[in-house]
Design an enzyme around this catalytic site. Structure first.
Site, short mmCIF file in Angstrom:
data_model
loop_
_atom_site.label_atom_id
_atom_site.label_comp_id
_atom_site.label_asym_id
_atom_site.label_seq_id
_atom_site.Cartn_x
_atom_site.Cartn_y
_atom_site.Cartn_z
N LYS A 1 76.52 64.67 18.45
CA LYS A 1 75.99 64.72 17.08
C LYS A 1 77.12 64.54 16.06
CE LYS A 1 75.31 68.88 14.98
NZ LYS A 1 75.96 68.95 13.66
N ASN A 2 78.20 65.29 16.25
CA ASN A 2 79.26 65.28 15.23
C ASN A 2 80.06 63.98 15.22
OD1 ASN A 2 78.47 67.76 14.39
ND2 ASN A 2 80.27 68.87 15.11
N ARG B 1 74.90 69.72 5.66
CA ARG B 1 76.18 69.55 4.97
C ARG B 1 76.82 68.19 5.26
NH1 ARG B 1 80.98 71.90 3.35
NH2 ARG B 1 82.76 71.09 4.50
N CYS C 1 74.64 74.90 7.69
CA CYS C 1 74.73 76.20 8.36
C CYS C 1 75.16 77.29 7.39
CB CYS C 1 75.79 76.13 9.46
SG CYS C 1 75.21 75.38 10.97
N ARG D 1 81.99 76.88 2.67
CA ARG D 1 82.10 75.49 3.09
C ARG D 1 82.06 74.48 1.93
NH1 ARG D 1 78.75 74.42 8.47
NH2 ARG D 1 80.53 73.13 8.96
N PRO D 2 83.05 74.54 1.07
CA PRO D 2 83.09 73.58 -0.04
C PRO D 2 83.51 72.19 0.43
CG PRO D 2 85.08 74.92 -0.02
CD PRO D 2 84.22 75.42 1.12
N ASP E 1 85.77 70.51 -1.64
CA ASP E 1 86.83 70.24 -2.62
C ASP E 1 87.93 69.32 -2.07
OD1 ASP E 1 87.25 72.57 -0.99
OD2 ASP E 1 89.08 72.95 -2.11
N ASP F 1 83.00 75.72 17.27
CA ASP F 1 81.61 75.45 17.65
C ASP F 1 81.26 75.99 19.04
OD1 ASP F 1 81.14 74.26 15.25
OD2 ASP F 1 81.04 72.21 15.98
N ILE G 1 88.46 79.66 11.60
CA ILE G 1 88.04 78.48 10.83
C ILE G 1 87.04 78.84 9.72
CG2 ILE G 1 87.04 76.15 10.96
CD1 ILE G 1 89.47 76.23 12.67
N ARG H 1 68.68 71.10 15.51
CA ARG H 1 69.64 70.29 14.75
C ARG H 1 70.71 69.72 15.68
NH1 ARG H 1 72.77 73.33 10.83
NH2 ARG H 1 73.71 71.28 10.70
C1 UD1 Z 1 82.95 70.00 11.20
C2 UD1 Z 1 81.83 70.02 12.21
C3 UD1 Z 1 81.41 71.45 12.51
C4 UD1 Z 1 82.64 72.27 12.96
C5 UD1 Z 1 83.77 72.12 11.95
C6 UD1 Z 1 85.06 72.77 12.41
C7 UD1 Z 1 80.67 67.94 11.75
C8 UD1 Z 1 79.45 67.27 11.24
N1 UD1 Z 1 80.70 69.28 11.66
O1 UD1 Z 1 82.45 70.60 10.01
O2 UD1 Z 1 80.45 71.43 13.56
O3 UD1 Z 1 82.28 73.62 13.04
O4 UD1 Z 1 84.06 70.73 11.70
O5 UD1 Z 1 85.44 72.24 13.62
O6 UD1 Z 1 81.56 67.31 12.29
N2 UD1 Z 1 87.10 73.44 3.86
C9 UD1 Z 1 87.43 73.61 2.54
N3 UD1 Z 1 87.30 72.55 1.68
C10 UD1 Z 1 86.87 71.33 2.09
C11 UD1 Z 1 86.54 71.16 3.46
C12 UD1 Z 1 86.67 72.23 4.31
O7 UD1 Z 1 87.82 74.70 2.12
O8 UD1 Z 1 86.77 70.41 1.28
C13 UD1 Z 1 87.22 74.56 4.81
C14 UD1 Z 1 85.86 75.01 5.37
O9 UD1 Z 1 85.21 75.91 4.51
C15 UD1 Z 1 86.28 75.63 6.68
C16 UD1 Z 1 87.47 74.77 7.12
O10 UD1 Z 1 87.94 74.12 5.93
O11 UD1 Z 1 86.70 76.95 6.47
C17 UD1 Z 1 87.17 73.72 8.15
O12 UD1 Z 1 86.02 73.00 7.77
P1 UD1 Z 1 85.76 71.50 8.18
O13 UD1 Z 1 86.68 71.08 9.27
O14 UD1 Z 1 85.72 70.68 6.94
O15 UD1 Z 1 84.30 71.59 8.76
P2 UD1 Z 1 83.23 70.44 8.66
O16 UD1 Z 1 83.92 69.13 8.63
O17 UD1 Z 1 82.25 70.75 7.59
#
Ligand code: UD1
Length: 432
Positions: A22-23, A93, A117, A122-123, A125, A306, A328, A398
């Protein structure tokens, strides 16, 4: 709303195939926006999140057909709406993955802020910071992010202060059609990022360094259509292997790739499980009770967040105490309370969970709270004596394709029921 009902206590045995990841599939589908020709995707899993992404791309104007061989054909050339409205993105997301490709192609995008989720703030930014570095102007308007780069995106040096998987993917896609070279430092190294880079290269992009923490993207004028293959779902694979282990059984997953799961498999061996691998197959089994062992989640190649909930389910009935550190996400222990309702003994302290292994879990009515938490409840239900009912299973749908059918093939007694508020239970499908 559907429920999953499990009669636990049966050891699982047998062999099942992994689905496509999926990812990996989600960013690959978003990448079709960049392609100047039709793209054929192979091994797209049949999942709610994929349907959401297909609906979004189709709403933007792409032509999409999905056949029964897990093949998806997308021609995004007719797409004309560089937007992602709230109604379509609130459930997922990962819909923010269209942001980079839309700005790269149209010079602008309006994307509603994502839901998904319930595992923390989970911003996005860092995705936006990267687009700003590439010359885009970003503003918020009525809950939407509006990004504009009317002269096109420019190559830039982007240093992520924190590893972000979809952030890396989004900016890699944005950089493919930018003018000049983009360097992503502290990039995510997840196999799904590599799958995306491989696919984009196949379509004509110039990318190197994927799989390391420094990815270099040299912008090209256009990329074409082509054929794209999705890698195996490492999280799904590990979940089914854990299902074998938690029931004292013997499960083999085929069409998968052991190199995607090295850290997880090392931990299984440390816990006393037996692991046998060849190129596309992993077998896990145990005849003894597993031993406690500690894990700490981390970006790839560390232990995947995950799989934290599923590993915790295993540790609930292991011998001894294990400490599970979640580094994480700040709120990814929602399964703990539900596991405790099934007899687990877990103490929470901030980002640490100490699991005191018990001999047995007992069945209960529990509630799925997010995708991977739900998987841990299924595992606990398979091990527990008695009937476990898991409600709100739309979370599981999902990310797990035909979960009750696959577990049924391994000998689990599991069924899906359509719950109806006025008259109780209807429409039973049984796989056993
Ligand atoms: C992806 C995966 C999810 C997995 C996660 C971590 C997909 C579709 N989803 O989610 O299944 O759990 O990686 O391996 O591939 N963060 C910020 N700002 C940002 C982006 C992230 O603060 O702009 C923080 C998040 O809140 C979190 C951390 O960085 O604490 C890691 O998040 P991220 O790797 O971005 O997760 P996703 O890509 O959303």
């Amino acid at each position: 709303m559907d429920q999953i009902v499990i009669q636990g206590g049966r050891a699982l045995h047998g062999c099942i195939e992994s689905s496509g990841a999926k990812n990996a599939a989600l960013p690959l589908l978003a990448a079709s926006i960049l392609a100047d020709g039709p793209v054929v995707y192979h091994r797209i899993p049949h999942l709610m999140d994929i349907t959401t992404m297909m609906t979004l791309l189709s709403w933007q104007g792409s032509d999409i057909t999905y056949d029964d061989q897990h093949r998806l054909h997308i021609d995004s050339r007719p797409a004309s709406k560089p937007q992602a409205p709230y109604e379509l993105v609130k459930t997922m997301r990962a819909s923010s993955l269209v942001l980079g490709p839309l700005v790269a192609r149209f010079g602008r995008a309006r994307v509603s802020l994502p839901g998904g989720c319930a595992i923390g703030a989970r911003p996005i930014d860092l995705h936006l910071m990267g687009l700003e570095r590439m010359g885009a102007v970003v503003r918020m308007e009525h809950g939407d992010v509006v990004v504009e780069a009317p002269q096109g995106l420019l190559g830039a040096q982007i240093d992520f202060p924190q590893v972000t998987v979809t952030g890396t993917e989004n900016l890699m896609m944005a950089a493919v059609l930018a003018k000049g070279t983009t360097i992503l430092e502290n990039a995510a190294r997840e196999p799904e990022v590599v799958n995306l880079a491989d696919a984009l290269r196949q379509l004509g992009a110039d990318i190197e360094g994927d799989g390391s923490s420094r990815v270099v993207v040299r912008g090209v004028e256009r990329i074409s259509g082509g054929d794209i293959h999705v890698i195996a779902d490492r999280i799904e694979t590990a979940t089914y292997l854990a299902a074998g282990l938690i029931t004292g059984g013997d499960v083999t997953v085929t069409d998968t790739d052991p190199t995607l799961l090295e850290t997880f498999l090392e931990k299984i061996v440390e816990a006393g499980g037996n692991v046998e691998c060849d190129e596309h197959r992993i077998r896990c089994y145990t005849s003894n009770r597993l031993r406690a062992c500690d894990i700490q989640t981390a970006p790839h190649p560390g232990f995947p967040t995950d799989l934290q909930a599923q590993f915790m389910a295993l540790m609930c009935i292991a011998e001894g105490n294990s400490v599970i550190a979640e580094t994480i996400f700040e709120n990814r222990f929602m399964h703990v309370q539900e596991l405790c309702r099934m007899g687990a003994d877990i103490h929470l302290d901030g980002h640490l969970a100490t699991v005191h292994g018990v001999k047995k879990l007992s069945a209960a009515q529990v509630m799925a709270t997010d995708l991977r938490a739900s998987a841990s409840l299924v595992l606990a239900g398979l091990a527990a004596t008695g009937e476990t009912t898991i409600s709100r299973v739309y979370h599981i749908d999902r990310g797990y394709e035909r979960i009750e059918e696959k577990l049924g093939k391994l000998g689990a007694c599991i069924e899906r029921r359509h719950e109806n508020s006025d008259s109780g239970i209807r429409g039973v499908m049984l796989y056993a």
